[in-house]
Motif scaffolding. Structure first.
Motif, PDB file in Angstrom:
ATOM      1  N   UNK A  58      40.336  -4.774  -7.322  1.00 36.81           N
ATOM      2  CA  UNK A  58      40.362  -5.228  -8.702  1.00 36.81           C
ATOM      3  C   UNK A  58      40.957  -6.602  -8.921  1.00 36.81           C
ATOM      4  N   UNK A  59      41.770  -7.100  -8.014  1.00 41.25           N
ATOM      5  CA  UNK A  59      42.399  -8.413  -8.163  1.00 41.25           C
ATOM      6  C   UNK A  59      42.152  -9.255  -6.931  1.00 41.25           C
ATOM      7  N   UNK A  60      42.147 -10.567  -7.143  1.00 40.96           N
ATOM      8  CA  UNK A  60      42.028 -11.488  -6.019  1.00 40.96           C
ATOM      9  C   UNK A  60      42.862 -12.729  -6.321  1.00 40.96           C
ATOM     10  N   UNK A  61      43.264 -13.493  -5.304  1.00 37.10           N
ATOM     11  CA  UNK A  61      44.042 -14.710  -5.545  1.00 37.10           C
ATOM     12  C   UNK A  61      43.271 -15.681  -6.429  1.00 37.10           C
ATOM     13  N   UNK A  62      43.973 -16.351  -7.312  1.00 38.26           N
ATOM     14  CA  UNK A  62      43.342 -17.305  -8.225  1.00 38.26           C
ATOM     15  C   UNK A  62      42.715 -18.448  -7.424  1.00 38.26           C
ATOM     16  N   UNK A  63      41.440 -18.721  -7.640  1.00 36.51           N
ATOM     17  CA  UNK A  63      40.795 -19.800  -6.896  1.00 36.51           C
ATOM     18  C   UNK A  63      41.214 -21.194  -7.372  1.00 36.51           C
ATOM     19  N   UNK A  64      41.871 -21.285  -8.526  1.00 39.52           N
ATOM     20  CA  UNK A  64      42.238 -22.595  -9.056  1.00 39.52           C
ATOM     21  C   UNK A  64      43.623 -23.034  -8.591  1.00 39.52           C
TER      22      UNK A  64
END
Length: 87
Positions: free
Chosen positions: A44-50
């Protein structure tokens, strides 16, 4: 800054940086499949790509990058509104 001025509850924000506009400094975003039916092994979550998320962004980005992000979002919103106005 002296030790007396240090506040444990106040976050340290590097000079010229602001909270990430994509994840609001949480360093995680919803994965593309999202939530309970996650099929990409991100739960459900992933590291922020920004801002980099757990890979070293600390949830902050340079102000210039955030301004470019907001400007690009404004362009996308304007294009979407223009496309919807004809309908």
């Amino acid at each position: 800054m002296s030790d007396a001025d240090y506040d444990h509850f106040e976050p340290y924000i590097p000079d010229g940086h602001v909270l990430c506009p994509r994840c609001d400094g949480r360093m995680e975003v919803n994965c593309h499949c999202g939530g309970d039916l996650c099929v990409c092994d991100n739960n459900g979550d992933m590291p922020c790509p920004f801002c980099g998320g757990e890979y070293g962004g600390e949830g902050y980005v340079q102000k210039e990058e955030a301004d470019r992000y907001y400007a690009r979002q404004a362009e996308i919103h304007a294009a979407f509104r223009a496309g919807m106005a004809d309908k």
